[in-house]
Motif scaffolding. Structure first.
Motif, PDB file in Angstrom:
ATOM      1  N   ILE A   1      -4.468  -8.073  -0.530  1.00 34.34           N
ATOM      2  CA  ILE A   1      -3.511  -8.486   0.503  1.00 34.34           C
ATOM      3  C   ILE A   1      -2.114  -8.142   0.036  1.00 34.34           C
ATOM      4  O   ILE A   1      -1.709  -8.565  -1.035  1.00 34.34           O
ATOM      5  CB  ILE A   1      -3.618 -10.009   0.761  1.00 34.34           C
ATOM      6  N   GLU A   2      -1.448  -7.355   0.824  1.00 33.76           N
ATOM      7  CA  GLU A   2      -0.072  -7.035   0.436  1.00 33.76           C
ATOM      8  C   GLU A   2       0.822  -8.210   0.787  1.00 33.76           C
ATOM      9  O   GLU A   2       0.705  -8.790   1.855  1.00 33.76           O
ATOM     10  CB  GLU A   2       0.430  -5.806   1.192  1.00 33.76           C
ATOM     11  N   GLN A  65     -15.471 -15.885   9.876  1.00 33.85           N
ATOM     12  CA  GLN A  65     -15.870 -14.904   8.861  1.00 33.85           C
ATOM     13  C   GLN A  65     -15.108 -13.622   9.139  1.00 33.85           C
ATOM     14  O   GLN A  65     -14.611 -13.415  10.241  1.00 33.85           O
ATOM     15  CB  GLN A  65     -17.380 -14.693   8.877  1.00 33.85           C
ATOM     16  N   SER A  66     -15.018 -12.754   8.150  1.00 26.57           N
ATOM     17  CA  SER A  66     -14.190 -11.561   8.363  1.00 26.57           C
ATOM     18  C   SER A  66     -14.671 -10.389   7.531  1.00 26.57           C
ATOM     19  O   SER A  66     -15.413 -10.551   6.560  1.00 26.57           O
ATOM     20  CB  SER A  66     -12.740 -11.876   7.981  1.00 26.57           C
ATOM     21  N   LYS A  67     -14.252  -9.217   7.955  1.00 27.97           N
ATOM     22  CA  LYS A  67     -14.489  -7.979   7.200  1.00 27.97           C
ATOM     23  C   LYS A  67     -13.133  -7.331   6.970  1.00 27.97           C
ATOM     24  O   LYS A  67     -12.265  -7.387   7.835  1.00 27.97           O
ATOM     25  CB  LYS A  67     -15.377  -7.025   8.015  1.00 27.97           C
ATOM     26  N   THR A  68     -12.967  -6.693   5.826  1.00 26.94           N
ATOM     27  CA  THR A  68     -11.666  -6.062   5.575  1.00 26.94           C
ATOM     28  C   THR A  68     -11.753  -4.569   5.810  1.00 26.94           C
ATOM     29  O   THR A  68     -12.807  -3.955   5.689  1.00 26.94           O
ATOM     30  CB  THR A  68     -11.206  -6.252   4.118  1.00 26.94           C
ATOM     31  N   SER A  69     -10.615  -3.990   6.136  1.00 32.45           N
ATOM     32  CA  SER A  69     -10.516  -2.528   6.185  1.00 32.45           C
ATOM     33  C   SER A  69      -9.083  -2.136   5.857  1.00 32.45           C
ATOM     34  O   SER A  69      -8.163  -2.959   5.932  1.00 32.45           O
ATOM     35  CB  SER A  69     -10.915  -2.016   7.566  1.00 32.45           C
ATOM     36  N   ARG A  70      -8.927  -0.900   5.464  1.00 33.89           N
ATOM     37  CA  ARG A  70      -7.579  -0.408   5.168  1.00 33.89           C
ATOM     38  C   ARG A  70      -7.032   0.240   6.427  1.00 33.89           C
ATOM     39  O   ARG A  70      -7.716   0.994   7.095  1.00 33.89           O
ATOM     40  CB  ARG A  70      -7.584   0.632   4.033  1.00 33.89           C
ATOM     41  N   LEU A  71      -5.797  -0.064   6.714  1.00 33.51           N
ATOM     42  CA  LEU A  71      -5.172   0.483   7.912  1.00 33.51           C
ATOM     43  C   LEU A  71      -3.928   1.259   7.495  1.00 33.51           C
ATOM     44  O   LEU A  71      -3.123   0.760   6.710  1.00 33.51           O
ATOM     45  CB  LEU A  71      -4.777  -0.678   8.832  1.00 33.51           C
ATOM     46  N   ARG A 188      -2.473  -0.768   4.480  1.00 32.94           N
ATOM     47  CA  ARG A 188      -2.472  -2.231   4.372  1.00 32.94           C
ATOM     48  C   ARG A 188      -3.890  -2.717   4.629  1.00 32.94           C
ATOM     49  O   ARG A 188      -4.646  -2.095   5.363  1.00 32.94           O
ATOM     50  CB  ARG A 188      -1.465  -2.763   5.393  1.00 32.94           C
ATOM     51  N   THR A 189      -4.244  -3.826   3.966  1.00 30.38           N
ATOM     52  CA  THR A 189      -5.565  -4.408   4.202  1.00 30.38           C
ATOM     53  C   THR A 189      -5.494  -5.299   5.433  1.00 30.38           C
ATOM     54  O   THR A 189      -4.636  -6.180   5.507  1.00 30.38           O
ATOM     55  CB  THR A 189      -5.988  -5.253   2.998  1.00 30.38           C
TER      56      THR A 189
END
Ligand code: PHE
Length: 514
Positions: A1-2, A65-71, A188-189
Motif C-alpha cells: 500500500i502506497e 474480502q478483497s483481491k489486490t492488483s497493480r494499477l 499503485r496497489t
C-alpha cells in the motif's frame, strides 16, 4: 500500500471519517457487488490509505474480502502544468524571436536558459526557426514561419481534461509527452472489494463481543457469540527492552574467555585513584611525563587522599629514592604529597597494583587475575582517541615465570579472541622489564596491527609489596575499543562511544562471538 499518494490533512475527526468510510463502503459493496478501492476513494473524496485501513478492519471480521492488483496511474508533471499556463518552451522561444532576428545570447536573455534548453531544438525540428549565418562569428536566429500552433500545450490540456486517462490519448502522443517528462506514470496497489461471509450493513464493531469472559464460558454462550478472529499474521507490539552496548557485549565475551582460562576478576569499581596506586606503587617516577596534567585528569575536590598503607609507602619511597635488591632506584626526593593526589585512573594497572599488594600479604599462592573497565586520559580527541576508554588487563603471579610464559598466555588469549597470529616487539614501560608490544595479524586488512602491551613487572615494584624472592608476575593489557571496532566494523570511535552515538546502533547490533 502506497502511503504517499494522498495529501489529505489528518484531522482530529479521523475516527468519524473512518465511520463514514465504513458506512459508505459497506453500502457501496451492497449496491455494486464489486468496488474498486481507488475509484471509491477518488469519487467519495476519502484518502486511499484510510479506505485500506477500514477495509483491513472489515476484512479481519469477514465483513468484506478483497483481491489486490497493480494499477498504472498517470499524471502531469510540474513542468506540464507550467506548459498549460504559459505555453510550451518551444512556443515561448518562438514568440520571443522578432522578425528581424536575434542572436542566441540575446534570446537567452529574453526567455532564460531553461526555456531555450527545452524549446530551441523543437523550434528547429518543427521548422519554426532557422539559423542565419551572417558572418563568421555572427549567427542570427530568425523566424521561418509567420505563425505557429502550440500542439504540445493542446495535447496536455486534453489529457488533463480526460482525467489523465491514457486510453483517451493517442499512444504516439502519449509516448512523446512521456519522453519529454511532461506526463509521468507510476503504479499503485488497488483492491477489488467484495462482500465477505459475515457481510452486514450495520457497524462491524457493534456486532462484535469485545472479549471472551469467564461467564461466557460457564454459560456456554461463547458458542453463539461473534468474536473477532485471531490474526496470526499480525506483527506483535514492539516490546520495550534494554540492550547491551557493543563494548559490553565484547566485554562479556572476553570475560567468559578469561574465566575459562582460569583467571579471576578484580574489582574495578573505583574510577578515582590516588597517584600512589596509579603510579608510585608501579615504580613510575614522580617526574614522569605521563603524570603531567596534559596526560592525566587531576581531581579538584577532594584533591588528595591519605595514604592507607604507610609501611608499604615507606618502602616504595625508598625504592624510588635509593633502589634496593640490586636496583639503584630513580635517585630523586620522593614526595608524599605528590603520591596523595587524586586522579581519574589512567590505566587498570592501578587495579592490578592494589590486588598484587593484597596478594603479597600473608602466604603467597599463585594466582591469575583479570579486569575489564574504564580508564581516563587527557588526550586530544580524534577518530581513534577519546578521553575515556576501556582496558582489558590480566596478570599471572607465580614462582619462576619467564617471558616464554607471558608469550604463551598472550598467544592463547589472542587466539581465543580470533587473532591467532601474534608477534612481539621490544618496548618500554616504567613498571615492566622486559616489555613487549603485541602485534596481531588482521586477515581483514592483511596488515599487522598493534593490539596490546605487556611485560614482566619489575622487582622494584614487587619487592616493596612484600613478594618473596622468585615470584614473578607477567602481565598484559589492551583496549576493549580496538577489538570492538574491528569486530563491528566501526571506523570512527565516536560512532561507538560518546554523545554522538546513534541509539539505534545500540539496539540493533548483533551479539559478539569470538
Ligand atoms: N598499563 C599498560 C597501558 O596502559 C598496559 C600494560 C599492562 C602493560 C600490564 C604491561 C603490563 O598500556
Amino acid at each position: 500500500i502506497e502511503s504517499n499518494q494522498n495529501h489529505f490533512p489528518r484531522t482530529a475527526s479521523a475516527l468519524m471519517d473512518k465511520n463514514a468510510i465504513e458506512t459508505r463502503l459497506l453500502q457501496e459493496v451492497k449496491d455494486h457487488e464489486e468496488v474498486d478501492s481507488w475509484k471509491f476513494s477518488q469519487s467519495r473524496g476519502f484518502p486511499h490509505d484510510d479506505v485500506i485501513g477500514v477495509l483491513n478492519a472489515l476484512q479481519s471480521r469477514d465483513f468484506l474480502q478483497s483481491k489486490t492488483s497493480r494499477l498504472a496511474v498517470w499524471s502531469l508533471s510540474k513542468q506540464a502544468e507550467d506548459v498549460i499556463l504559459k505555453g510550451s518552451p518551444e512556443a515561448e522561444t518562438y514568440c520571443a524571436v522578432p522578425t528581424e532576428g536575434i542572436s542566441l545570447q540575446d534570446l537567452q536573455g529574453v526567455v532564460g536558459a531553461e526555456t531555450i534548453k527545452h524549446g530551441l531544438s523543437h523550434c528547429y525540428k518543427n521548422n519554426w526557426l532557422l539559423v542565419d549565418k551572417v558572418s563568421e562569428d555572427l549567427k542570427m536566429i530568425r523566424q521561418k514561419v509567420t505563425s505557429i500552433e502550440d500542439l504540445v500545450k493542446q495535447q496536455l490540456e486534453q489529457f488533463k481534461e480526460s482525467g489523465c486517462n491514457p486510453e483517451k490519448c493517442d499512444s504516439a502522443i502519449l509516448k512523446n509527452l512521456k519522453r519529454r517528462k511532461l506526463v509521468v506514470s507510476s503504479s499503485r496497489t488497488v483492491f477489488s472489494i467484495k462482500s465477505g461471509p459475515k457481510f452486514d450493513l450495520s457497524r462491524s464493531d457493534e456486532s462484535l463481543d469485545a472479549a471472551l469472559t469467564l461467564g461466557m464460558i460457564q454459560d456456554g454462550s461463547w458458542e453463539t457469540r461473534n468474536f473477532k478472529p485471531y490474526n496470526f499474521n499480525a506483527r506483535g507490539q514492539k516490546i520495550p527492552y534494554g540492550c547491551l552496548h557493543p563494548l559490553l557485549k565484547v566485554r562479556s565475551e572476553f570475560r567468559a574467555i578469561l574465566l575459562e582460562m582460569g583467571f579471576e576478576e578484580m574489582p574495578t569499581n573505583q574510577y578515582v585513584e590516588s597517584s600512589f596506586w596509579n603510579f608510585d606503587s608501579l615504580f613510575q617516577p614522580q617526574q614522569h611525563p605521563a603524570r603531567d596534567a596534559h596526560d592525566t585528569f587531576f581531581l579538584k575536590k577532594p584533591a588528595s587522599s591519605p595514604l592507607s598503607h604507610l609501611d608499604y609507602a615507606k618502602r616504595v619511597k625508598t625504592m624510588h629514592e635509593q633502589g634496593g635488591d640490586g636496583s639503584i632506584g630513580w635517585r630523586y626526593n620522593w614526595s608524599e604529597d605528590e603520591s596523595r593526589k587524586n586522579i581519574l585512573r589512567t590505566h587498570t594497572t592501578a587495579v592490578s597494583a592494589r590486588m598484587l599488594y593484597k596478594l603479597a600479604q600473608g602466604k603467597f599462592t599463585p594466582k591469575k587475575y583479570f579486569s575489564i573497565d574504564r580508564v581516563f586520559r587527557n588526550e586530544t580527541m580524534d577518530s581513534t582517541h577519546l578521553a575515556e576508554f576501556h582496558q582489558v588487563e590480566g596478570f599471572v603471579a607465580d614462582y619462576d615465570l619467564s617471558l616464554g610464559d607471558l608469550i604463551g598466555i598472550i598467544a592463547k588469549f589472542f587466539e581465543k579472541i580470533g587473532i591467532p597470529n601474534v608477534k612481539f616487539k621490544p618496548a618500554y614501560n616504567p613498571y615492566t622489564e622486559p616489555s613487549m608490544e603485541v602485534f596481531g595479524y588482521s586477515e581483514a586488512t592483511k596488515t599487522w596491527m598493534e593490539v596490546g602491551n605487556s611485560g614482566i613487572f619489575r622487582p622494584e615494584m614487587l619487592r616493596p609489596m612484600g613478594f618473596p624472592e622468585g615470584v614473578r608476575v607477567v602481565a598484559w593489557g589492551l583496549s576493549l575499543e580496538r577489538p570492538t571496532m574491528i569486530k563491528y566494523g566501526f571506523k570512527n570511535i565516536r560512532d561507538l562511544f560518546g554523545h554522538k552515538v546513534d541509539l539505534r546502533m545500540v539496539r540493533q547490533n548483533p551479539i559478539a562471538r569470538f
